[in-house]
Design an enzyme around this catalytic site. Structure first.
Site, PDB file in Angstrom:
ATOM      1  CE  LYS A 183      -2.496  -0.688   3.734  1.00  0.00           C
ATOM      2  NZ  LYS A 183      -1.988  -2.000   4.152  1.00  0.00           N
ATOM      3  NE  ARG A 229      -5.184  -0.778   9.046  1.00  0.00           N
ATOM      4  CZ  ARG A 229      -3.984  -0.293   8.667  1.00  0.00           C
ATOM      5  NH1 ARG A 229      -3.798   0.985   8.518  1.00  0.00           N
ATOM      6  NH2 ARG A 229      -2.998  -1.105   8.442  1.00  0.00           N
ATOM      7  NE  ARG A 236       6.793  -3.344   6.459  1.00  0.00           N
ATOM      8  CZ  ARG A 236       5.495  -3.076   6.364  1.00  0.00           C
ATOM      9  NH1 ARG A 236       5.019  -2.470   5.291  1.00  0.00           N
ATOM     10  NH2 ARG A 236       4.655  -3.410   7.311  1.00  0.00           N
ATOM     11  NE  ARG A 268       5.856  -0.968  10.056  1.00  0.00           N
ATOM     12  CZ  ARG A 268       4.750  -0.796   9.369  1.00  0.00           C
ATOM     13  NH1 ARG A 268       4.784  -0.187   8.211  1.00  0.00           N
ATOM     14  NH2 ARG A 268       3.601  -1.231   9.830  1.00  0.00           N
ATOM     15  NE  ARG A 271       1.084  -4.853  11.206  1.00  0.00           N
ATOM     16  CZ  ARG A 271       2.163  -4.882  10.414  1.00  0.00           C
ATOM     17  NH1 ARG A 271       3.207  -5.617  10.753  1.00  0.00           N
ATOM     18  NH2 ARG A 271       2.178  -4.196   9.316  1.00  0.00           N
TER      19      ARG A 271
HETATM   20  P1  AMP Z   1       0.198   0.579   8.595  1.00  0.00           P
HETATM   21  O1  AMP Z   1       1.493   1.272   8.412  1.00  0.00           O
HETATM   22  O2  AMP Z   1      -0.885   1.128   7.726  1.00  0.00           O
HETATM   23  O3  AMP Z   1       0.317  -0.912   8.474  1.00  0.00           O
HETATM   24  O4  AMP Z   1      -0.278   0.859  10.093  1.00  0.00           O
HETATM   25  C1  AMP Z   1       0.534   0.486  11.185  1.00  0.00           C
HETATM   26  C2  AMP Z   1      -0.307   0.406  12.460  1.00  0.00           C
HETATM   27  O5  AMP Z   1      -0.872   1.689  12.735  1.00  0.00           O
HETATM   28  C3  AMP Z   1      -1.500  -0.536  12.390  1.00  0.00           C
HETATM   29  O6  AMP Z   1      -1.141  -1.887  12.655  1.00  0.00           O
HETATM   30  C4  AMP Z   1      -2.371   0.054  13.487  1.00  0.00           C
HETATM   31  O7  AMP Z   1      -1.902  -0.272  14.775  1.00  0.00           O
HETATM   32  C5  AMP Z   1      -2.174   1.542  13.283  1.00  0.00           C
HETATM   33  N1  AMP Z   1      -3.156   2.072  12.312  1.00  0.00           N
HETATM   34  C6  AMP Z   1      -2.907   2.570  11.078  1.00  0.00           C
HETATM   35  N2  AMP Z   1      -4.035   2.953  10.475  1.00  0.00           N
HETATM   36  C7  AMP Z   1      -5.045   2.680  11.334  1.00  0.00           C
HETATM   37  C8  AMP Z   1      -6.450   2.832  11.297  1.00  0.00           C
HETATM   38  N3  AMP Z   1      -7.077   3.321  10.210  1.00  0.00           N
HETATM   39  N4  AMP Z   1      -7.162   2.442  12.380  1.00  0.00           N
HETATM   40  C9  AMP Z   1      -6.558   1.964  13.468  1.00  0.00           C
HETATM   41  N5  AMP Z   1      -5.239   1.773  13.586  1.00  0.00           N
HETATM   42  C10 AMP Z   1      -4.474   2.125  12.522  1.00  0.00           C
END
Ligand code: AMP
Length: 195
Positions: free
Chosen positions: A13, A88, A127, A133, A144
Site C-alpha cells: 500500500k 479500517r 521488511r 519496524r 495484524r
Molecule cells: P500501517 O502502516 O498502515 O500498516 O499501520 C501500522 C499500524 O498503525 C496498524 O497496525 C495500526 O496499529 C495503526 N493504524 C494505522 N491505520 C489505522 C487505522 N485506520 N485504524 C486503526 N489503527 C491504525
C-alpha cells in the site's frame, strides 16, 4: 480525486500510495505514517498509539478518526487526497462519510490491493530485516493479518456495494502494479454507475 487504498499488511500500500498520489497530484495520507511520526516524536498521540501498534491491534476509532479529520481539514487536501490505511473499520467508514458530507465531497474510488497470505508474510519478514519496524515481528505480523481479516476485509463488500471498488493484484514489480491500479481506476470511472 478522492481515493482510498485498502489491502492487508504487506500488500504494498505505502509504495503504491506514493506513486498513485503523485500521478493525480494529491497528497498521500497514511494513518500508519502519521502514527509512526507521533510515536517517534513522543507526542501524547504517539504514546497512546504505540501500545496498540506494538501489539498489532488497531488504534481506537475515536483517536484515529479525530486524527484523520484534522489532517483532511488541511488546505492541501481541499482538491483531493489518497488515504492509505484508512478507513479500517466500519465505524471509520461512517466517520469518513460524515467528514466528506460536511465538505460536500464524495469518494471517487476505492482500490483494494490483494496478495496471497504466504507472500504477505514473506514480504513483511523481509521488511522487518530491512527497516526494523517494531510491528513486523512474527507474532505481531500474524495478529495484524488476523485483525485485517476480521475488521477490514469486510469493508470491500461495503464499497463494492457502492460501486466504488477496484480490486487489483498486488503481486509483481512496483511499476507493473501501479499500471494495473491506473487501468482499474480508468475502467471504474468508465463504467455506467448511478451514485
Ligand atoms: P500501517 O502502516 O498502515 O500498516 O499501520 C501500522 C499500524 O498503525 C496498524 O497496525 C495500526 O496499529 C495503526 N493504524 C494505522 N491505520 C489505522 C487505522 N485506520 N485504524 C486503526 N489503527 C491504525
Amino acid at each position: 480525486m478522492r481515493l482510498l487504498l485498502m489491502g492487508p499488511p504487506g500488500a504494498g500500500k505505502g509504495t503504491q500510495a506514493a506513486a498513485i498520489a503523485e500521478r493525480f497530484g494529491v497528497p498521500a495520507v497514511s494513518t500508519g505514517d502519521i502514527f509512526r511520526a507521533n510515536v517517534a516524536g513522543l507526542t501524547p498521540l504517539g504514546r497512546t498509539a504505540r501500545r496498540f501498534m506494538d501489539a498489532g491491534e488497531y488504534v481506537p476509532d475515536e483517536v484515529t478518526n479525530a486524527m484523520v479529520a484534522d489532517r483532511l481539514a488541511e488546505a492541501d487536501c481541499d482538491a483531493g487526497f489518497l488515504l492509505d490505511g484508512y478507513p479500517r473499520t466500519l465505524q471509520q467508514v461512517t466517520a469518513l462519510d460524515e467528514m466528506l458530507e460536511r465538505d460536500g465531497a464524495a469518494l471517487d474510488a476505492v482500490v483494494l490491493l490483494e496478495a496471497d497470505p504466504d507472500e504477505l508474510v514473506r514480504r513483511l519478514l523481509l521488511r522487518a530485516q530491512q527497516q526494523g519496524r517494531a510491528d513486523d515481528t512474527d507474532a505481531v505480523i500474524r495478529r495484524r493479518l488476523d485483525v485485517y481479516a476480521g475488521e477490514t476485509a469486510p469493508l470491500a463488500a461495503e464499497y463494492d456495494g457502492r460501486r466504488l471498488l477496484a480490486t487489483v493484484d498486488g503481486l509483481g514489480a512496483v511499476d507493473e502494479v501501479a499500471q494495473r491500479i491506473l487501468a482499474a481506476l480508468a475502467s471504474l470511472s468508465a463504467r455506467p454507475v448511478s451514485r
